[in-house]
Design a protein around this motif. Structure first.
Motif, mmCIF file in Angstrom:
data_model
loop_
_atom_site.group_PDB
_atom_site.id
_atom_site.type_symbol
_atom_site.label_atom_id
_atom_site.label_comp_id
_atom_site.label_asym_id
_atom_site.label_seq_id
_atom_site.Cartn_x
_atom_site.Cartn_y
_atom_site.Cartn_z
ATOM 1 N N MET A 127 -16.102 3.979 -59.180
ATOM 2 C CA MET A 127 -15.569 4.470 -60.455
ATOM 3 C C MET A 127 -14.781 3.355 -61.121
ATOM 4 O O MET A 127 -14.160 2.523 -60.449
ATOM 5 C CB MET A 127 -14.744 5.740 -60.276
ATOM 6 N N GLY A 270 -13.832 11.725 -58.996
ATOM 7 C CA GLY A 270 -14.517 11.041 -60.088
ATOM 8 C C GLY A 270 -15.486 9.960 -59.677
ATOM 9 O O GLY A 270 -16.080 9.292 -60.532
ATOM 10 N N PHE A 271 -15.681 9.747 -58.370
ATOM 11 C CA PHE A 271 -16.632 8.749 -57.906
ATOM 12 C C PHE A 271 -18.068 9.199 -58.199
ATOM 13 O O PHE A 271 -18.400 10.384 -58.108
ATOM 14 C CB PHE A 271 -16.492 8.531 -56.395
ATOM 15 N N GLU A 272 -18.918 8.233 -58.547
ATOM 16 C CA GLU A 272 -20.341 8.483 -58.742
ATOM 17 C C GLU A 272 -21.146 7.530 -57.866
ATOM 18 O O GLU A 272 -20.728 6.394 -57.621
ATOM 19 C CB GLU A 272 -20.725 8.299 -60.211
#
Length: 282
Positions: A127, A270-272
């Motif tokens: 992120m 919120g990590f992708e």
């Protein structure tokens, strides 16, 4: 002419460009290359390069205690596997981008002993912004960088995380070196903790393990077993991301695909997913 394998003496400018193109997935290698160059050692970083007929670096692999591909196509995997086979199974692990790691292992497993474990799918997450405000709670405000005076409390927490993740104690093969690594992270303000206000116990910890090219990689994420299920992980990780982004703009980590609770926590923060890693523990 065919592709050539170059052990050591890889053109530094071309290596820097390759690392920059794979900044998130190669942050471990990048940080180690940076350390070697900063120390001005006589020997170059232990990187094996793949040069095409035009003398362009088209692939590379870190070959130290661990084997960590930066980028290797099928030809590169053939060449590096042959190089590794000549040295024998003397490495601690292979890890990094899944395709070259598993490709190397497919070429080596017939001649090397059975591995301790193979983890073929480890989502690589990243992120480049702070978590949404709702991810921060009162708990987040208590996450901070560990103090050197707290080393005696951080070390057992780090060791517990390691043993839970890998399956054996980090003190088996070198208590002194592991302790020094943990202590250095604390000294460098790269170990974040949440502690109990009453007795100082470490309730949560996470480390910035590697930093290079505007990217850092979080490792050693651990919640004290006695405090799991109490909603600590997400707000603590939100705090760690915000703290880490004061060093660099991009924060990354990788996690085992079967660790559903951890994956859920990281995605909530919120990590992708930006890629997939694999690890072979030898």
């Amino acid at each position: 002419m065919t592709h050539l394998l170059v052990p050591g003496a890889v053109p530094q400018e071309q290596l820097n460009q390759l690392l920059a193109r794979h900044a998130v997935s190669s942050v471990f290698v990048g940080s180690h290359v940076d350390s070697v160059l900063a120390a001005r050692r006589r020997r170059p970083p232990p990187v094996v390069g793949i040069m095409n007929p035009a003398q362009e670096l088209v692939g590379a692999c870190w070959v130290g205690t661990n084997v960590v591909p930066i980028a290797l196509d099928e030809t590169g995997q053939d060449l590096v596997a042959d190089y590794l086979a000549r040295g024998g199974p003397r490495y601690a692990s292979l890890f990094g981008p899944a395709e070259p790691v598993l490709g190397l292992w497919d070429r080596l497993k017939g001649s090397w002993p059975l591995p301790f474990d193979v983890r073929p799918e480890q989502p690589l997450l990243a992120m480049d912004e702070n978590p949404a405000p709702e991810q921060f709670t009162a708990v987040s405000q208590r996450v901070r960088w560990a103090e050197v005076s707290e080393f005696s409390r951080v070390l057992p927490a780090a060791a517990a995380m390691f043993e839970e993740e890998v399956g054996y104690s980090p003190f088996v093969d070198g208590a002194q070196s592991y302790s020094k690594r943990v202590e250095q992270l604390v000294r460098d303000k790269r170990t974040a903790v949440l502690t109990d206000d009453t007795d100082g116990r470490v309730l949560f910890k996470a480390d910035i393990g590697s930093i290079s090219s505007g990217v850092c990689q979080i490792q050693g994420v651990w919640v004290n077993p006695a405090f799991r299920g109490q909603g600590l992980a997400a707000p603590c990780m939100a705090a760690v991301v915000a703290m880490a982004r004061k060093y660099v703009p991009v924060v990354s980590l990788y996690v085992n695909s079967y660790n559903a609770p951890a994956l859920a926590t990281y995605r909530r923060v919120g990590f992708e997913q930006t890629g997939t890693f694999a690890t072979v523990l030898l």
